[in-house]
Design a protein around this motif. Structure first.
Motif, PDB file in Angstrom:
ATOM      1  N   VAL A  22       0.709  -1.273   0.018  1.00  0.00           N
ATOM      2  CA  VAL A  22       0.195  -0.131   0.077  1.00  0.00           C
ATOM      3  C   VAL A  22       1.025   1.402  -0.146  1.00  0.00           C
ATOM      4  CG1 VAL A  22      -1.656   1.366   1.130  1.00  0.00           C
ATOM      5  CG2 VAL A  22      -1.903  -1.293   1.223  1.00  0.00           C
ATOM      6  N   ALA A  23       0.512   2.107  -1.025  1.00  0.00           N
ATOM      7  CA  ALA A  23       1.196   3.449  -0.992  1.00  0.00           C
ATOM      8  C   ALA A  23       0.611   4.343  -0.008  1.00  0.00           C
ATOM      9  CB  ALA A  23       1.270   4.100  -2.329  1.00  0.00           C
ATOM     10  N   ASN A  24      -0.633   4.478   0.257  1.00  0.00           N
ATOM     11  CA  ASN A  24      -1.283   5.453   1.078  1.00  0.00           C
ATOM     12  C   ASN A  24      -2.637   4.941   1.444  1.00  0.00           C
ATOM     13  OD1 ASN A  24      -3.103   6.588  -0.809  1.00  0.00           O
ATOM     14  ND2 ASN A  24      -1.604   7.698  -1.626  1.00  0.00           N
ATOM     15  N   ALA A  25      -3.195   5.601   2.413  1.00  0.00           N
ATOM     16  CA  ALA A  25      -4.432   4.921   2.952  1.00  0.00           C
ATOM     17  C   ALA A  25      -5.428   6.079   3.801  1.00  0.00           C
ATOM     18  CB  ALA A  25      -4.752   3.711   3.579  1.00  0.00           C
ATOM     19  N   SER A  26      -6.431   6.135   3.439  1.00  0.00           N
ATOM     20  CA  SER A  26      -7.456   7.228   4.377  1.00  0.00           C
ATOM     21  C   SER A  26      -8.685   6.466   4.597  1.00  0.00           C
ATOM     22  CB  SER A  26      -7.612   8.381   3.512  1.00  0.00           C
ATOM     23  OG  SER A  26      -8.366   8.076   2.348  1.00  0.00           O
ATOM     24  N   GLY A  27      -9.652   6.928   5.500  1.00  0.00           N
ATOM     25  CA  GLY A  27     -10.626   6.349   6.001  1.00  0.00           C
ATOM     26  C   GLY A  27     -11.417   6.974   6.999  1.00  0.00           C
ATOM     27  N   ASN A  28     -12.457   6.065   7.281  1.00  0.00           N
ATOM     28  CA  ASN A  28     -13.238   6.554   8.511  1.00  0.00           C
ATOM     29  C   ASN A  28     -13.666   5.296   9.478  1.00  0.00           C
ATOM     30  OD1 ASN A  28     -13.867   9.338   8.365  1.00  0.00           O
ATOM     31  ND2 ASN A  28     -14.783   8.446   6.167  1.00  0.00           N
ATOM     32  N   ILE A  29     -13.233   5.407  10.886  1.00  0.00           N
ATOM     33  CA  ILE A  29     -13.446   4.473  11.706  1.00  0.00           C
ATOM     34  C   ILE A  29     -14.293   5.101  12.629  1.00  0.00           C
ATOM     35  CG2 ILE A  29     -11.119   3.432  11.344  1.00  0.00           C
ATOM     36  CD1 ILE A  29     -10.513   4.625  14.108  1.00  0.00           C
ATOM     37  N   ALA A  30     -15.255   4.413  13.325  1.00  0.00           N
ATOM     38  CA  ALA A  30     -16.237   4.984  14.308  1.00  0.00           C
ATOM     39  C   ALA A  30     -16.793   3.793  15.184  1.00  0.00           C
ATOM     40  CB  ALA A  30     -17.248   5.551  13.807  1.00  0.00           C
ATOM     41  N   LYS A  31     -16.997   4.174  16.580  1.00  0.00           N
ATOM     42  CA  LYS A  31     -17.842   3.199  17.393  1.00  0.00           C
ATOM     43  C   LYS A  31     -19.429   3.934  17.071  1.00  0.00           C
ATOM     44  CE  LYS A  31     -19.332   2.077  21.851  1.00  0.00           C
ATOM     45  NZ  LYS A  31     -20.596   2.231  21.890  1.00  0.00           N
ATOM     46  N   VAL A  32     -20.189   3.020  16.126  1.00  0.00           N
ATOM     47  CA  VAL A  32     -21.368   3.496  15.865  1.00  0.00           C
ATOM     48  C   VAL A  32     -22.741   2.873  16.616  1.00  0.00           C
ATOM     49  CG1 VAL A  32     -20.764   4.409  13.493  1.00  0.00           C
ATOM     50  CG2 VAL A  32     -21.677   2.075  13.795  1.00  0.00           C
ATOM     51  N   SER A  33     -22.109   1.845  17.468  1.00  0.00           N
ATOM     52  CA  SER A  33     -23.178   1.069  17.967  1.00  0.00           C
ATOM     53  C   SER A  33     -23.531   1.813  19.456  1.00  0.00           C
ATOM     54  CB  SER A  33     -22.830  -0.439  18.411  1.00  0.00           C
ATOM     55  OG  SER A  33     -21.759  -0.420  19.286  1.00  0.00           O
ATOM     56  N   GLY A  34     -24.659   1.298  20.280  1.00  0.00           N
ATOM     57  CA  GLY A  34     -24.894   1.726  21.639  1.00  0.00           C
ATOM     58  C   GLY A  34     -24.389   0.584  22.502  1.00  0.00           C
ATOM     59  N   LEU A  35     -23.424  -0.419  22.090  1.00  0.00           N
ATOM     60  CA  LEU A  35     -23.062  -1.419  23.135  1.00  0.00           C
ATOM     61  C   LEU A  35     -22.187  -0.748  24.056  1.00  0.00           C
ATOM     62  CD1 LEU A  35     -22.082  -3.920  20.316  1.00  0.00           C
ATOM     63  CD2 LEU A  35     -24.137  -3.924  21.724  1.00  0.00           C
ATOM     64  N   ALA A  36     -21.980  -1.255  25.332  1.00  0.00           N
ATOM     65  CA  ALA A  36     -21.325  -0.805  26.352  1.00  0.00           C
ATOM     66  C   ALA A  36     -19.981  -1.312  26.262  1.00  0.00           C
ATOM     67  CB  ALA A  36     -21.941  -1.496  27.731  1.00  0.00           C
ATOM     68  N   MET A  37     -19.133  -0.529  25.335  1.00  0.00           N
ATOM     69  CA  MET A  37     -17.705  -0.899  25.224  1.00  0.00           C
ATOM     70  C   MET A  37     -17.187   0.048  24.463  1.00  0.00           C
ATOM     71  SD  MET A  37     -18.070  -3.120  21.681  1.00  0.00           S
ATOM     72  CE  MET A  37     -18.187  -2.465  20.030  1.00  0.00           C
ATOM     73  N   ASP A  38     -15.904   0.189  24.410  1.00  0.00           N
ATOM     74  CA  ASP A  38     -15.067   1.469  24.015  1.00  0.00           C
ATOM     75  C   ASP A  38     -14.607   1.184  22.652  1.00  0.00           C
ATOM     76  OD1 ASP A  38     -15.506   2.944  26.160  1.00  0.00           O
ATOM     77  OD2 ASP A  38     -13.732   2.123  27.136  1.00  0.00           O
ATOM     78  N   ALA A  39     -14.781  -0.114  22.191  1.00  0.00           N
ATOM     79  CA  ALA A  39     -13.955  -0.362  20.883  1.00  0.00           C
ATOM     80  C   ALA A  39     -14.810   0.136  19.551  1.00  0.00           C
ATOM     81  CB  ALA A  39     -14.094  -2.067  20.935  1.00  0.00           C
ATOM     82  N   VAL A  40     -13.818   0.410  18.484  1.00  0.00           N
ATOM     83  CA  VAL A  40     -14.568   0.859  17.354  1.00  0.00           C
ATOM     84  C   VAL A  40     -15.188  -0.316  16.619  1.00  0.00           C
ATOM     85  CG1 VAL A  40     -13.677   1.728  15.042  1.00  0.00           C
ATOM     86  CG2 VAL A  40     -12.817   2.895  17.003  1.00  0.00           C
ATOM     87  N   ASP A  41     -16.401  -0.152  16.040  1.00  0.00           N
ATOM     88  CA  ASP A  41     -16.919  -1.254  15.605  1.00  0.00           C
ATOM     89  C   ASP A  41     -17.045  -1.077  13.806  1.00  0.00           C
ATOM     90  OD1 ASP A  41     -19.187   0.522  15.571  1.00  0.00           O
ATOM     91  OD2 ASP A  41     -20.133  -0.439  17.317  1.00  0.00           O
ATOM     92  N   VAL A  42     -16.684  -0.109  13.479  1.00  0.00           N
ATOM     93  CA  VAL A  42     -16.628   0.125  11.571  1.00  0.00           C
ATOM     94  C   VAL A  42     -15.490   0.656  11.273  1.00  0.00           C
ATOM     95  CG1 VAL A  42     -17.654   1.201   9.778  1.00  0.00           C
ATOM     96  CG2 VAL A  42     -19.000   0.286  11.791  1.00  0.00           C
ATOM     97  N   TYR A  43     -14.570   0.074  10.393  1.00  0.00           N
ATOM     98  CA  TYR A  43     -13.625   0.611   9.786  1.00  0.00           C
ATOM     99  C   TYR A  43     -13.928   0.661   8.367  1.00  0.00           C
ATOM    100  CZ  TYR A  43      -9.649   0.558  13.222  1.00  0.00           C
ATOM    101  OH  TYR A  43      -8.751   0.875  14.102  1.00  0.00           O
TER     102      TYR A  43
END
Length: 160
Positions: A22-43
Motif C-alpha cells: 500500500v502506498a497510502n490509505a485514508s478512511g473513517n473509523i467509528a463506534k456507531v453502536s450503543g453497546l457498552a464498550m469502547d471499541a470501534v465497530d466500523v472501519y
C-alpha cells in the motif's frame, strides 16, 4: 476491538494478492453502536497500492449478517469479492461480468466459517518453529501494515 484486528488481517492477504504494498490509505473509523464498550465497530478505508490499484476495505461488526466484501478497482476492471456469497465477480470494460463461485467451508448453522485459514496459519508457524520451512510473513511486512492501520486511524481523526 474486532474491527481493528480484522483490518490488518485483510491487508496482509490483499498485499499478497496485489503482489505489491500500500502506498497510502485514508478512511473513517467509528463506534456507531450503543453497546457498552469502547471499541470501534466500523472501519472503512480506501487504499492505493504502489502499482496504482485502488481498493476499499469495509469492516462492520454490527451487521446482523456476517458480511465481508472487497472491491478492487483498476483501469483494467473491477474485482468484487463477497465472503458470504462465496463469489468473486470480475467486471471488465466491454465484457460480460464473470462470476467465480468459491468452495464452501465448514458451516455452523447458517454461519460460514473460514477456520481453515487459521489452521493453515498455525501449521505454517509450527513448521517454521520446527525448522521445516521459513514463515511466509515477516515483522517488516507486519510493521508496514500497522503503519497503514495507523494512517487510516489518523485520517479518520483528522477528517481527511
Amino acid at each position: 476491538g474486532g474491527a481493528r484486528e480484522m483490518f490488518p488481517y485483510e491487508l496482509q492477504w490483499l498485499n499478497v494478492l496485489m503482489g505489491n504494498s500500500v502506498a497510502n490509505a485514508s478512511g473513517n473509523i467509528a463506534k456507531v453502536s450503543g453497546l457498552a464498550m469502547d471499541a470501534v465497530d466500523v472501519y472503512s478505508a480506501v487504499v492505493r497500492y504502489k502499482n496504482g490499484v485502488i481498493g476499499s476495505v469495509n469492516i462492520d461488526l454490527l451487521n446482523r449478517t456476517a458480511t465481508r466484501t472487497l472491491r478492487i478497482v483498476g483501469s483494467g476492471g473491477t474485482l468484487e469479492w463477497d465472503w458470504l456469497l462465496r463469489t468473486i465477480t470480475i467486471l471488465k470494460p466491454k465484457e460480460k461480468p464473470r462470476i467465480i463461485s468459491l468452495k464452501a467451508e465448514k458451516k455452523l448453522g447458517h454461519y460460514n466459517t473460514t477456520e481453515n485459514i487459521y489452521s493453515a496459519e498455525m501449521k505454517d508457524f509450527l513448521d517454521a518453529v520446527n525448522g521445516k520451512k521459513v514463515y511466509p510473513y515477516s515483522f517488516a511486512e507486519d510493521k508496514a501494515i500497522l503503519d497503514i492501520l495507523y494512517a487510516v486511524e489518523k485520517s479518520s481523526r483528522q477528517g481527511l
